[in-house]
Design an enzyme around this catalytic site. Sequence first.
Site, short mmCIF file in Angstrom:
data_model
loop_
_atom_site.label_atom_id
_atom_site.label_comp_id
_atom_site.label_asym_id
_atom_site.label_seq_id
_atom_site.Cartn_x
_atom_site.Cartn_y
_atom_site.Cartn_z
N ASP A 147 0.83 -1.21 0.00
CA ASP A 147 0.00 0.00 0.00
C ASP A 147 0.86 1.26 0.00
O ASP A 147 2.09 1.18 0.11
CB ASP A 147 -0.97 -0.02 1.21
N ASP A 155 -7.71 -2.23 14.19
CA ASP A 155 -9.11 -2.37 13.77
C ASP A 155 -9.32 -3.56 12.83
O ASP A 155 -10.37 -3.70 12.23
CB ASP A 155 -9.60 -1.07 13.10
N HIS A 182 -7.54 -4.29 10.08
CA HIS A 182 -7.21 -4.14 8.66
C HIS A 182 -5.96 -4.93 8.28
O HIS A 182 -5.09 -5.17 9.11
CB HIS A 182 -7.09 -2.66 8.25
N GLU A 225 -9.71 -1.31 5.32
CA GLU A 225 -10.36 -0.98 6.59
C GLU A 225 -11.66 -1.78 6.73
O GLU A 225 -12.14 -2.37 5.76
CB GLU A 225 -10.64 0.52 6.63
P1 PGA Z 1 1.95 -1.62 12.61
O1 PGA Z 1 0.74 -1.51 11.60
O2 PGA Z 1 2.83 -2.71 12.06
O3 PGA Z 1 2.64 -0.29 12.54
O4 PGA Z 1 1.40 -1.95 13.93
C1 PGA Z 1 0.16 -2.68 11.13
C2 PGA Z 1 -0.87 -2.34 10.09
O5 PGA Z 1 -1.42 -1.23 10.14
O6 PGA Z 1 -1.15 -3.17 9.23
#
Ligand code: PGA
Length: 259
Positions: free
Chosen positions: A66, A135, A137, A142
Site C-alpha cells: 500500500d 481495527d 485491517h 479498513e
Molecule cells: P503496525 O501496523 O505494524 O505499525 O502496527 C500494522 C498495520 O497497520 O497493518
Amino acid sequence: MEIVILRTPADVARTAADAIEQQVLSGPSVLGLATGSTPLGTYRELIQRHRNGGLSFAGAQAFLLDEYVGLPGTHPQSYHSVIRREFVDSVDFPAGTVHGLDGVAEDLDAEAARYEAAIAASGGVDIQILGIGSDGHVGFNEPMSSLASRTRIKTLTQQTRQDNARFFTDHAAVPDHVLTQGLGTILEARHLLLLAMGEAKAGAVAAAVEGPVAALCPASALQLHPHVTVLVDEAAASMLAHRAYYQDTFGRKPAWQGL
Ligand code: PGA
C-alpha cells in the site's frame, strides 16, 4: 490457518525471516512486503543474514502492499521511502525490482489497475508479509472492505490515522487516503505470513483467527486462504481461546513440513 505462538517479538522476526529465506533460496521469488512497525524486526534479521550469511535477493523482486495518497515517493513517510530505508537499500534486490504504488498519480484508478497488472505479470506473489491493524485491517483494507476487493483508493479510519500519527508530526498530518492492494489481491499470494506482536493487537488477532469471516474484520478474510501462517508473540496471542490447541499441534508438527 496455522497459528504459531512464539515467546517474544524477536522469535516472531526470526521465524518470519526463516520463511522468507526459505522462499528466496528456492529460486526466483516474488515477495510481498509490508511496512509499519511490525515487520521491522524481520527486515533487520534478513539484513543481518544478507551481511553475515550471504543471503541474496538478487533473484527476487517485490511488491509493496500500500501507499499513502498525496505523499510523493521522496517523502520520508511514503512507503516507497520507508521500505528503502528499512530494508531494500541494505540488501541486493536488482535495481527497479521493488515495486510500489504511486500515491501522487494523477489518475489513481489507472494507477491501481497498472499495479494489479504488474503483480499478475510477475507471476504473482510467492510469500506475502502482513501486519494487522488494531481495527483488523490488512494492507489498508479498513473494516467493511469487500472481501473480493482489488487495488484501489481507501479512506483511513480515524483509529488507523491515530495509530499511525507516531510516524508524522501530528494526527492531522496523517493522510486521509491510501492506495492499497485489495483483500482479493492479497488472497492470491501463494503463502500469507501474518505477523502480530503486543497486547494492542490481541483483540484484532482473535477476531481475525477465531471470529467469523466478516468484512467488519478484514483480516478474517485470511480464513479463506489455503496457506496462511500466523506468527504471534504471547501478548498478541493472549485473547485467543484455543491457544493450548495451537501450541500442542505446532509442537507435534513434523519438522520436514516447514511453515
Ligand atoms: P503496525 O501496523 O505494524 O505499525 O502496527 C500494522 C498495520 O497497520 O497493518
